[in-house]
Design an enzyme around this catalytic site. Structure first.
Site, mmCIF file in Angstrom:
data_model
loop_
_atom_site.group_PDB
_atom_site.id
_atom_site.type_symbol
_atom_site.label_atom_id
_atom_site.label_comp_id
_atom_site.label_asym_id
_atom_site.label_seq_id
_atom_site.Cartn_x
_atom_site.Cartn_y
_atom_site.Cartn_z
ATOM 1 N N HIS A 188 19.694 17.951 8.026
ATOM 2 C CA HIS A 188 20.235 17.113 9.098
ATOM 3 C C HIS A 188 19.241 16.983 10.244
ATOM 4 C CE1 HIS A 188 24.609 17.273 7.617
ATOM 5 N NE2 HIS A 188 24.083 16.090 7.428
ATOM 6 N N GLU A 431 20.645 1.260 -15.690
ATOM 7 C CA GLU A 431 19.711 2.355 -15.417
ATOM 8 C C GLU A 431 19.418 3.188 -16.658
ATOM 9 O OE1 GLU A 431 21.118 4.890 -12.252
ATOM 10 O OE2 GLU A 431 23.163 4.911 -13.008
ATOM 11 N N ASP A 455 16.375 5.781 -12.258
ATOM 12 C CA ASP A 455 16.762 6.341 -13.554
ATOM 13 C C ASP A 455 16.242 5.508 -14.710
ATOM 14 O OD1 ASP A 455 18.095 8.807 -13.148
ATOM 15 O OD2 ASP A 455 19.722 7.722 -12.183
ATOM 16 N N CYS A 502 18.763 -1.910 -6.997
ATOM 17 C CA CYS A 502 19.058 -0.982 -5.899
ATOM 18 C C CYS A 502 18.239 0.309 -5.990
ATOM 19 C CB CYS A 502 20.549 -0.677 -5.824
ATOM 20 S SG CYS A 502 21.170 0.140 -7.294
HETATM 21 C C1 PEP Z 1 18.643 4.653 -9.511
HETATM 22 O O1 PEP Z 1 18.737 5.437 -10.456
HETATM 23 O O2 PEP Z 1 17.701 3.843 -9.365
HETATM 24 C C2 PEP Z 1 19.680 4.647 -8.456
HETATM 25 C C3 PEP Z 1 19.701 3.727 -7.514
HETATM 26 O O3 PEP Z 1 20.584 5.663 -8.467
HETATM 27 P P1 PEP Z 1 20.254 7.173 -7.983
HETATM 28 O O4 PEP Z 1 18.876 7.156 -7.367
HETATM 29 O O5 PEP Z 1 21.316 7.527 -7.014
HETATM 30 O O6 PEP Z 1 20.321 7.918 -9.254
HETATM 31 MG MG MG Z 2 20.608 6.471 -10.837
#
Ligand code: PEP
Ligand code: MG
Length: 547
Positions: A188, A431, A455, A502
């Site tokens: 934090h 992913e 991922d 994302c």
């Molecule tokens: C990803 O795998 O790209 C993703 C956005 O999810 P996380 O990073 O939370 O696994």
């Molecule tokens: Mg992921």
């Protein structure tokens, strides 16, 4: 000249003199007491004072416009009232017949060590929070002996550690930068420093910290994570130039607020933000993101010591939707497992947790857990523009089961007379290579795709995303990864669905043109990356052949 390195927080560069804070210790020696009732009363009074102090600090953070910082301080207040923590202190005072300061110190350290020993980096970072609230309690028990560090800068503040509440209490006008010997990126303290716009380097190590002295000239470059003591004239001149370039860049990006994400030839794209808690909404709005493309809901679970109830979740989702005021908010269902472990979930020990019960597999394994979250999400759906997204999909049957559970949840809520939004979009993360390869079958079943490149790269390249030893094999630009993204984009559009990215790659501006040419409709990035991405998009002309 001597250089130390640690974890850079923020993007700023500071040049100034050092002010070292070496704190004396709080009074925690053991005393045997006969009147334990009096000690319990002292503890209760100190607890009340500490909670009031935190409420005041939280109020101050709110007035400064930092909701996330206010939320952290509020959580500290809640931790101070936590039943397990308080019961353990009470038991120590009465059972061992000791003074309250000692009981708090010993209990706090035991709790902190329990957190520090957990597998998950997020939970490990909570150890600092426990130590911080315990120190605050001890300072309230013996106010006359407590150490109040004096921040009489402007200077670069260096300390062995800085607690979150010390960081929150700093006057950012007087502190050019922070350097600590210890600390982690997920703490934090790091989040507070970033939100307060104070460049920081955490964890430069004991050896480097020991040579720091008051008055030394230094450079702190949060971008590179380097702290340079006694910089030579050449380094100083180069850093001054870098700092100037950075100032110009942020002034330039500031002017892009309120502007469209549009290429020179008129192609528009959404830029959304990734967040892990409702406290980050202020940052999302400040950086002018068009929506939230990924709300990692698992942090809600990681922040609690037991499963968050339907009502607790509903309140958080509702708050996020209301604050985003009609902008799209994509909430990803629980993605626990692998690197995100949660003690109370009692996930089985696995040989290969990244290939084990994680993400949607856990939810399908424990449908009651899944239903609770879906009920909270659908109840919140009437408070804004919600999209629900499912992680780690690899099979058609998984999606069939998910959609059947969603339909059941919707029907149950309607049966109870609870209003829900019928047009809530449902989407999946792409992913796993399997999801990309069967995207033509999955696309008609959902409203959207969002590519999780973190991922997707890990599973496509058979390369652990957590392991720094194999970082050079983890090539997110690998042709195989890009081909899978292109394939998913093509299939999404063939079925009239939209597709976003994302994962971290969405913010990689060297690939923005590639993504746009693939037809990607939305990019979701850290709030601080939004304007840079907008600038890149506005500089592209897709009507021209690639350079
Ligand atoms: C990803 O795998 O790209 C993703 C956005 O999810 P996380 O990073 O939370 O696994
Ligand atoms: Mg992921």
């Amino acid at each position: 000249m001597r250089t130390g390195s640690g974890i850079g927080i923020g993007e700023g560069i500071a040049i100034g003199t050092i002010r070292v804070v070496r704190r004396s210790t709080l009074p925690t020696e053991r005393r045997n007491v006969t009147d334990t009732q009096e000690e319990l009363a002292r503890f209760a009074k100190a607890q009340e004072t500490a909670i009031a102090q935190l409420a005041q600090l939280s109020e101050k953070a709110m007035q400064e416009g930092s909701e996330e910082n206010a939320a952290i301080l509020e959580i500290h207040g809640m931790m101070l009232a936590d039943e397990d923590y308080c019961d353990a202190i009470t038991a120590s005072i009465t059972g061992e017949q000791v003074n309250a300061e000692y009981a708090v110190a010993v209990t706090g350290e035991a709790f902190a060590q329990r957190f520090a020993a957990m597998d998950d980096a997020y939970m490990q970072a909570r150890a600092t929070d426990i130590r911080d609230i315990s120190d605050r309690l001890i300072a309230c028990l013996s106010p006359e002996q407590a150490v109040q560090p004096q921040w009489d800068a402007p200077a670069i503040l260096c300390a062995d550690t800085l607690s979150p509440s010390e960081t929150a209490a700093l006057d950012s006008k007087h502190v050019l930068a922070l350097v600590t010997a210890h600390g982690s990126a997920g703490s934090h303290t790091a989040i507070l420093a970033r939100n307060r716009g104070i460049p920081a380097i955490l964890g430069v190590g004991e050896a480097f910290f020991s040579v720091m002295e008051d008055g030394q000239p230094a450079i702190v470059n949060a971008q590179t994570g380097e702290c340079i003591l006694h910089p030579d004239a050449q380094t100083l001149a180069r850093t001054e130039q870098e700092r100037e370039a950075q100032r110009e860049k942020s002034a330039r990006l500031d002017k892009l607020r309120g502007m469209e994400n549009i290429t020179k030839d008129g192609r528009k794209i959404d830029i959304f933000a990734n967040i892990g808690s409702a406290g980050s909404i202020g940052e999302v709005l400040r950086h002018d993101a068009g929506g939230i493309g990924l709300f990692r809901s698992e942090f809600l679970y990681l922040e609690h010591s037991d499963y968050p109830s339907e009502e607790t979740q509903f309140q958080v989702y509702k708050q996020v939707l209301e604050r985003m005021n009609g902008r799209k908010v994509i909430i990803r269902t629980l993605d626990l497992g692998a690197d995100k472990q949660c003690a109370y979930c009692n996930l089985p020990k696995e040989e290969n947790p990244a290939l084990g019960i994680r993400g949607i597999r856990l939810c399908l394994h424990r449908p009651a857990l899944f239903r609770t979250q879906l009920r909270a999400l659908y109840r919140a759906s009437v408070h804004g523009r919600l999209g629900i997204m499912f992680p780690m999909i690899a099979n058609v049957w998984e999606l069939e089961e998910i959609l059947a559970i969603c339909a059941e949840v919707r029907a149950a809520l309607k049966g109870e007379g609870i209003p829900i939004c019928e047009s809530t979009e449902l989407g999946i993360m792409i992913e796993t290579p399997a999801a990309a390869l069967i995207s033509g079958t999955l696309a008609p079943m959902v409203d959207f795709f969002s590519v999780g490149t973190n991922d997707l790269s890990q599973y496509t390249l058979a390369c652990d995303r957590q392991n720094p030893e194999i970082a050079r094999f983890f090539d997110e630009h690998h042709e195989a990864v890009l081909q899978l993204i292109a394939m998913a984009a093509q299939q999404a559009h063939r079925h009239g669905k939209w597709i976003g990215i994302c994962g971290e790659l969405a913010a990689d501006v060297s690939l923005t043109e590639t993504f746009l040419r693939m037809g990607i409709d939305e990019l979701s990035v850290a709030p601080s990356a939004v304007l840079h991405l907008r600038e890149t998009i506005r500089s592209l002309d897709l009507s021209q052949a690639r350079a």
